[in-house]
Design a protein around this motif. Structure first.
Motif, PDB file in Angstrom:
ATOM      1  N   SER A  76      -2.778  -3.963  12.946  1.00  0.00           N
ATOM      2  CA  SER A  76      -2.591  -2.879  14.043  1.00  0.00           C
ATOM      3  C   SER A  76      -2.772  -1.299  13.226  1.00  0.00           C
ATOM      4  N   ILE A  77      -2.975  -0.651  14.387  1.00  0.00           N
ATOM      5  CA  ILE A  77      -3.052   1.138  13.878  1.00  0.00           C
ATOM      6  C   ILE A  77      -2.008   1.326  14.903  1.00  0.00           C
ATOM      7  N   ASP A 113      -1.208  14.223  12.665  1.00  0.00           N
ATOM      8  CA  ASP A 113      -0.986  13.054  13.095  1.00  0.00           C
ATOM      9  C   ASP A 113      -0.840  11.959  11.979  1.00  0.00           C
ATOM     10  N   SER A 114       0.092  11.061  12.019  1.00  0.00           N
ATOM     11  CA  SER A 114       0.187  10.073  11.155  1.00  0.00           C
ATOM     12  C   SER A 114      -0.408   8.646  11.727  1.00  0.00           C
ATOM     13  N   TYR A 115      -1.193   8.029  10.818  1.00  0.00           N
ATOM     14  CA  TYR A 115      -1.461   6.692  11.232  1.00  0.00           C
ATOM     15  C   TYR A 115      -1.083   5.756  10.234  1.00  0.00           C
ATOM     16  N   LYS A 116      -0.250   4.574  10.962  1.00  0.00           N
ATOM     17  CA  LYS A 116       0.262   3.464  10.158  1.00  0.00           C
ATOM     18  C   LYS A 116      -0.861   2.265  10.261  1.00  0.00           C
ATOM     19  N   LEU A 117      -1.332   1.697   9.497  1.00  0.00           N
ATOM     20  CA  LEU A 117      -2.327   0.688   9.078  1.00  0.00           C
ATOM     21  C   LEU A 117      -1.200  -0.590   8.647  1.00  0.00           C
ATOM     22  N   LYS A 118      -1.426  -1.561   9.516  1.00  0.00           N
ATOM     23  CA  LYS A 118      -0.315  -2.813   9.174  1.00  0.00           C
ATOM     24  C   LYS A 118      -1.039  -3.985   9.384  1.00  0.00           C
ATOM     25  N   ALA A 142      -1.336  -8.513   8.975  1.00  0.00           N
ATOM     26  CA  ALA A 142      -0.365  -9.612   9.102  1.00  0.00           C
ATOM     27  C   ALA A 142       0.712 -10.143   8.328  1.00  0.00           C
ATOM     28  N   LYS A 143       0.569  -9.746   6.956  1.00  0.00           N
ATOM     29  CA  LYS A 143       1.442  -9.871   6.014  1.00  0.00           C
ATOM     30  C   LYS A 143       2.584  -8.986   5.836  1.00  0.00           C
ATOM     31  N   GLY A 144       2.619  -8.057   6.473  1.00  0.00           N
ATOM     32  CA  GLY A 144       3.630  -7.060   6.748  1.00  0.00           C
ATOM     33  C   GLY A 144       3.332  -5.806   5.848  1.00  0.00           C
ATOM     34  N   MET A 145       2.120  -5.811   5.022  1.00  0.00           N
ATOM     35  CA  MET A 145       1.750  -4.490   4.372  1.00  0.00           C
ATOM     36  C   MET A 145       1.398  -3.548   5.236  1.00  0.00           C
ATOM     37  N   GLU A 146       2.060  -2.066   4.757  1.00  0.00           N
ATOM     38  CA  GLU A 146       1.803  -1.137   5.865  1.00  0.00           C
ATOM     39  C   GLU A 146       1.179  -0.057   4.789  1.00  0.00           C
ATOM     40  N   VAL A 147       0.419   0.836   5.367  1.00  0.00           N
ATOM     41  CA  VAL A 147      -0.283   2.217   4.900  1.00  0.00           C
ATOM     42  C   VAL A 147      -0.206   3.043   5.611  1.00  0.00           C
ATOM     43  N   ASP A 148       0.552   4.408   5.477  1.00  0.00           N
ATOM     44  CA  ASP A 148       0.439   5.155   6.461  1.00  0.00           C
ATOM     45  C   ASP A 148       0.020   6.403   5.686  1.00  0.00           C
ATOM     46  N   VAL A 149      -1.135   7.073   6.534  1.00  0.00           N
ATOM     47  CA  VAL A 149      -1.891   8.057   6.138  1.00  0.00           C
ATOM     48  C   VAL A 149      -1.876   9.190   7.277  1.00  0.00           C
ATOM     49  N   ILE A 150      -1.598  10.686   6.583  1.00  0.00           N
ATOM     50  CA  ILE A 150      -1.610  11.674   7.615  1.00  0.00           C
ATOM     51  C   ILE A 150      -2.881  12.529   7.243  1.00  0.00           C
ATOM     52  N   ILE A 195      -1.821   9.688   1.675  1.00  0.00           N
ATOM     53  CA  ILE A 195      -1.058   8.479   1.943  1.00  0.00           C
ATOM     54  C   ILE A 195       0.360   8.635   1.823  1.00  0.00           C
ATOM     55  N   THR A 196       1.083   8.518   2.774  1.00  0.00           N
ATOM     56  CA  THR A 196       2.550   8.901   2.664  1.00  0.00           C
ATOM     57  C   THR A 196       3.618   7.819   2.538  1.00  0.00           C
TER      58      THR A 196
END
Length: 391
Positions: A41-42, A57-62, A64-72, A78-79
């Motif tokens: 998901s984004i 804006d902040s975008y959360k890339l997630k 299926a294993k729960g790993m998340e990467v947030d980018v503004i 990468i926050t």
């Protein structure tokens, strides 16, 4: 500059990966929108406004294993990056701040995209086709990381993309001719892609209308313990390099390359960061620790293994793959306890490390270094992958 082939879910991320654009985000009045995918998901949300009133804006890339990467969109930063440990527990393994105001204050490039030229340029000067250029000097007598108002301090536009098992965010920025002293109108795209194998790819592309220099990189600080009250000295690091780029007292290359054999810079076999970091070697003293570019092996063979870091306590393993000729390994030598952590406390000395894939520092002024000049009609294209796993 040699054109490089994009990875399947990288620069050609809309076509080669079979992805389609997520539309309608700008039209929706809600402050948070989510683009659902089969297994990733984004999520888009507001990260506030800059001092100039620019919306971030902040975008959360997630996955299926729960790993998340947030980018503004400010600096392409990468926050957050949540990765699992050997027990499946997720923790944030990158430095960062809670709000845009803190990112706008002076800081050591936490999580940011770096350009036009990553690393240092001696005295901020270079010449292309007989024309000399002077850049702002922001690191003693030298230019560092694109200048004081480099790509880490601009607002990028963002475009989402979706596919069955990848989430991508494509950022764009157009640097004007003369911006920070660099020639040419440079159009830059950077695509972050997260897949279900816990791999984060970063793909860079740039074109210009006038000969210029380009050396883009990503400046995230990692601590695989997930606890930034701990140092990174017990991390075991491997760097696939037989040589380093030695530097002078101002950290500008001498022009020669040196073998790592028998030195503190030999990471060809796994070694704890702290084992030799205080060795009384000339290069370590100049860098106040590790702050050097390693000459990666197997150049010209495309994307290949470059380096890894492993934290035995958590079991987290980070592997870096790239098509670049060099990697800057930096051990947070200048973190001094003045910058706030997200959850209280401060970032102390050597509580984070960077693995910045790139061309060599001062490349435009070193005839024997790989070319960093980009001309009209050419495309700068390169890629790096950060792979997370446990062992």
């Amino acid at each position: 500059m040699k054109n490089l082939k994009p990875i399947v879910y990288g620069m050609a991320f809309l076509a080669a990966a079979g992805l389609t654009q997520c539309k309608g985000h700008e039209e929706k009045p809600a402050t948070e929108t989510t683009a659902k995918m089969d297994s990733v998901s984004i999520t888009k949300s507001s990260f506030g406004k800059t001092a100039k009133g620019e919306a971030i804006d902040s975008y959360k890339l997630k996955n299926a294993k729960g790993m998340e990467v947030d980018v503004i969109t400010y600096g392409g930063i990468i926050t957050h990056l949540l990765a699992p440990d050997k027990d499946g527990k997720l923790a944030d393994v990158v430095t960062g701040f809670n709000d845009i105001a803190q990112y706008e204050k002076p800081n050591p490039y936490f999580g940011a995209l770096i350009g036009r030229y990553g690393n240092r340029i001696g005295k901020g000067k270079f010449t292309i086709d007989g024309q000399s250029y002077q850049l702002p000097t922001n690191d003693g007598p030298n230019a560092l990381h694109g200048g004081p108002e480099g790509f880490h301090r601009v607002v990028w536009t963002a475009e989402e993309a979706k596919g069955g098992d990848v989430a991508s965010l494509k950022l764009k920025y157009v640097a004007k001719d003369g911006e920070q002293g660099y020639p040419g109108n440079l159009t830059v795209f950077v695509t972050y892609t997260l897949n279900n194998a816990n791999e984060l790819s970063v793909v860079y592309e740039a074109t210009t209308d006038k000969a210029t220099i380009v050396n883009l990189t990503q400046h995230t600080y990692f601590n695989l313990t997930g606890d930034f009250n701990q140092t990174i000295l017990d991390h075991e690091v491997v760097i696939d390099a037989n040589e380093i780029v030695p530097v002078d007292a101002t950290l500008i290359p001498t022009g020669k390359l040196e073998k790592v054999d028998g030195t503190a810079f030999d990471f060809r076999q796994a070694k704890k960061v702290g084992k030799d970091i205080e060795a009384k070697e000339d290069q370590l003293i100049k860098g106040k620790g590790y702050d050097h570019c390693w000459v990666l092996n197997n150049q010209g063979r495309g994307v290949r293994f470059a380096a890894s870091a492993y934290d035995a306590k958590s079991g987290r393993l980070l592997e870096v793959f790239t098509d670049q000729p060099g990697i800057q390994f930096y051990t947070g030598n200048f973190l001094d306890g003045t910058l706030p952590q997200r959850n209280g406390g401060t970032y102390g000395h050597r509580t984070g490390f960077c693995l910045e894939t790139q061309h060599y520092p001062d490349g435009p002024n070193q005839a024997n270094f790989p070319n960093t000049v980009l001309k009209p009609g050419e495309t700068y294209q390169t890629q790096t992958q950060f792979k997370f796993s446990v062992k």
